[in-house]
Design a protein around this motif. Structure first.
Motif, PDB file in Angstrom:
ATOM      1  N   MET A   1       0.838  -1.190   0.000  1.00  0.00           N
ATOM      2  CA  MET A   1       0.000   0.000   0.000  1.00  0.00           C
ATOM      3  C   MET A   1       0.877   1.244   0.000  1.00  0.00           C
ATOM      4  O   MET A   1       1.828   1.354   0.764  1.00  0.00           O
ATOM      5  CB  MET A   1      -0.905   0.005   1.232  1.00  0.00           C
ATOM      6  N   LEU A   2       0.534   2.173  -0.877  1.00  0.00           N
ATOM      7  CA  LEU A   2       1.215   3.459  -0.958  1.00  0.00           C
ATOM      8  C   LEU A   2       0.234   4.527  -0.507  1.00  0.00           C
ATOM      9  O   LEU A   2      -0.882   4.608  -1.025  1.00  0.00           O
ATOM     10  CB  LEU A   2       1.665   3.715  -2.395  1.00  0.00           C
ATOM     11  N   ASP A   3       0.635   5.328   0.484  1.00  0.00           N
ATOM     12  CA  ASP A   3      -0.242   6.371   1.013  1.00  0.00           C
ATOM     13  C   ASP A   3       0.405   7.737   0.867  1.00  0.00           C
ATOM     14  O   ASP A   3       1.570   7.929   1.250  1.00  0.00           O
ATOM     15  CB  ASP A   3      -0.544   6.123   2.497  1.00  0.00           C
ATOM     16  N   ILE A   4      -0.342   8.666   0.321  1.00  0.00           N
ATOM     17  CA  ILE A   4       0.072  10.069   0.256  1.00  0.00           C
ATOM     18  C   ILE A   4      -0.768  10.797   1.303  1.00  0.00           C
ATOM     19  O   ILE A   4      -1.998  10.820   1.210  1.00  0.00           O
ATOM     20  CB  ILE A   4      -0.151  10.647  -1.163  1.00  0.00           C
ATOM     21  N   ILE A   5      -0.118  11.353   2.310  1.00  0.00           N
ATOM     22  CA  ILE A   5      -0.825  11.895   3.472  1.00  0.00           C
ATOM     23  C   ILE A   5      -0.602  13.399   3.606  1.00  0.00           C
ATOM     24  O   ILE A   5       0.530  13.856   3.859  1.00  0.00           O
ATOM     25  CB  ILE A   5      -0.369  11.203   4.783  1.00  0.00           C
ATOM     26  N   VAL A  24      -2.948   4.294  -2.774  1.00  0.00           N
ATOM     27  CA  VAL A  24      -2.842   3.418  -3.942  1.00  0.00           C
ATOM     28  C   VAL A  24      -2.761   1.998  -3.390  1.00  0.00           C
ATOM     29  O   VAL A  24      -1.696   1.555  -2.956  1.00  0.00           O
ATOM     30  CB  VAL A  24      -1.598   3.749  -4.795  1.00  0.00           C
ATOM     31  N   PRO A  25      -3.869   1.264  -3.384  1.00  0.00           N
ATOM     32  CA  PRO A  25      -3.882  -0.063  -2.753  1.00  0.00           C
ATOM     33  C   PRO A  25      -3.059  -1.083  -3.527  1.00  0.00           C
ATOM     34  O   PRO A  25      -2.870  -0.979  -4.747  1.00  0.00           O
ATOM     35  CB  PRO A  25      -5.364  -0.454  -2.768  1.00  0.00           C
ATOM     36  N   LEU A  59       3.883   7.333   2.668  1.00  0.00           N
ATOM     37  CA  LEU A  59       4.086   6.100   3.421  1.00  0.00           C
ATOM     38  C   LEU A  59       4.118   4.901   2.487  1.00  0.00           C
ATOM     39  O   LEU A  59       3.391   4.860   1.484  1.00  0.00           O
ATOM     40  CB  LEU A  59       2.960   5.891   4.449  1.00  0.00           C
ATOM     41  N   TRP A  60       4.952   3.945   2.811  1.00  0.00           N
ATOM     42  CA  TRP A  60       5.000   2.676   2.098  1.00  0.00           C
ATOM     43  C   TRP A  60       4.793   1.569   3.126  1.00  0.00           C
ATOM     44  O   TRP A  60       5.550   1.465   4.091  1.00  0.00           O
ATOM     45  CB  TRP A  60       6.336   2.508   1.383  1.00  0.00           C
ATOM     46  N   ASP A  61       3.729   0.800   2.958  1.00  0.00           N
ATOM     47  CA  ASP A  61       3.365  -0.237   3.930  1.00  0.00           C
ATOM     48  C   ASP A  61       3.224   0.335   5.335  1.00  0.00           C
ATOM     49  O   ASP A  61       3.638  -0.281   6.325  1.00  0.00           O
ATOM     50  CB  ASP A  61       4.396  -1.372   3.925  1.00  0.00           C
ATOM     51  N   GLY A  62       2.675   1.539   5.410  1.00  0.00           N
ATOM     52  CA  GLY A  62       2.346   2.133   6.699  1.00  0.00           C
ATOM     53  C   GLY A  62       3.465   2.844   7.418  1.00  0.00           C
ATOM     54  O   GLY A  62       3.281   3.328   8.537  1.00  0.00           O
ATOM     55  N   ARG A  63       4.638   2.940   6.796  1.00  0.00           N
ATOM     56  CA  ARG A  63       5.768   3.641   7.428  1.00  0.00           C
ATOM     57  C   ARG A  63       6.346   4.642   6.437  1.00  0.00           C
ATOM     58  O   ARG A  63       6.112   4.535   5.229  1.00  0.00           O
ATOM     59  CB  ARG A  63       6.852   2.631   7.836  1.00  0.00           C
ATOM     60  N   PRO A  64       7.089   5.633   6.924  1.00  0.00           N
ATOM     61  CA  PRO A  64       7.675   6.626   6.011  1.00  0.00           C
ATOM     62  C   PRO A  64       8.523   5.964   4.935  1.00  0.00           C
ATOM     63  O   PRO A  64       9.349   5.088   5.228  1.00  0.00           O
ATOM     64  CB  PRO A  64       8.523   7.504   6.944  1.00  0.00           C
TER      65      PRO A  64
END
Length: 293
Positions: A1-5, A24-25, A59-64
């Motif tokens: 999972m890729l997260d833009i926060i 981006v799941p 974040l990548w897999d929930g971490r920075p």
């Protein structure tokens, strides 16, 4: 999972991105759409570490995310990155080596990709000798050569004919089936609608909408199309019914609620045969125009 926060990026007095947040799941195609200057390329550059955010995080897999993570991503920049006067096989092999592949593995993977794209007889050709569509194939090959853990593709289908689009999509689908998240931008809304699991709409650096294709398509009023044997002029006098268009036995209407729709269907059937009664599936482009208006 890729997260833009909550990513914001400013250039002097210009705010290119303002509190951009989306995910981006894994194993999904996420389409990134918006007009020129909306901030799509800036967002992708921040994901890849080409630019730093003024605030917010990726974040990548929930971490920075780290430089090591990004080194395992496949990236296709808007301005492309291959050398027009160099042969295509050595270039692809070099990209593979930059991602940590051995020279032998990199050349093998490059040859396999070029064979797949019907370019196996042109490995010694300079990039500039290829058609624009074939150049685009080589660019995509460069993004996927090292079996990336995520793919960030800026306008990957630009300049491709429908057959080439299907060819590229089949290749990328092999990665999503392995759980790879794919983020790609495009101005071709029909293409995004057909290929993507979810969509992010950006305007002037802000996320206007994000969600599944069906979810966004269903947003807003739903119209129904009715076709019967008898004239449907009586619909104009029905409470809870808004007539959008009516031409004898054919009509496009909207209902105040589902109950009104059922009542109208029963009445239509009582007046004669009903040949068609169904909601109209509107194209994503209609929703896009509504939210970016």
């Amino acid at each position: 999972m890729l997260d833009i926060i909550s990513v914001t990026r400013t250039f002097g007095d210009l705010t290119a991105l303002n509190d951009v947040t989306f995910s981006v799941p894994a194993g999904r195609f996420t389409g990134f759409v918006g007009g020129n200057g909306a901030g799509k390329t800036t967002t992708m550059r921040i994901v890849m570490g080409v630019l730093a955010p003024s605030s917010g995080e990726v974040l990548w897999d929930g971490r920075p995310i780290t430089a090591s993570d990004r080194a395992q991503f496949g990236y296709m920049p808007e301005e492309r990155g291959l050398y027009p006067k160099q042969p295509i096989l050595p270039q692809l092999a070099y990209l593979g080596e930059l991602h940590g592949m051995t020279p032998h593995d990199a050349r093998t993977a490059a040859r396999e990709l070029l064979e797949r794209f019907n370019l196996g007889e042109r490995t010694k050709d300079k990039l500039e000798k290829l058609s624009l569509g074939n150049q685009q194939r080589v660019q995509i090959a460069g993004a996927v050569i090292a079996s990336p853990k995520a793919l960030i593709l800026d306008e990957p289908f630009s300049g491709l004919d429908p057959e080439a689009v299907d060819e590229m999509f089949a290749l990328l689908t092999e990665f999503t089936k392995r759980g790879v998240p794919v983020l790609f931008s495009s101005h071709q809304l029909e293409l995004v609608e057909r290929l993507c699991h979810q969509i992010v709409i950006l305007r002037k650096g802000e996320v206007l909408a994000a969600g599944g294709v069906e979810e966004l398509r269903a947003a807003g009023p739903t119209h129904h199309r009715i076709q019967a044997d008898a004239d449907l002029g009586w619909l104009r006098g029905e409470s809870g019914v808004t007539v959008i268009d009516l031409d004898g036995p054919q009509a496009e209407v909207s209902f105040a609620d589902d109950g009104v729709g059922q009542r109208v269907l029963a009445e239509a059937m009582a007046r004669g045969a009903v040949r068609h009664f169904a909601p109209i599936i509107r194209p994503l482009s209609d929703y896009y125009r509504e939210v970016t208006r």
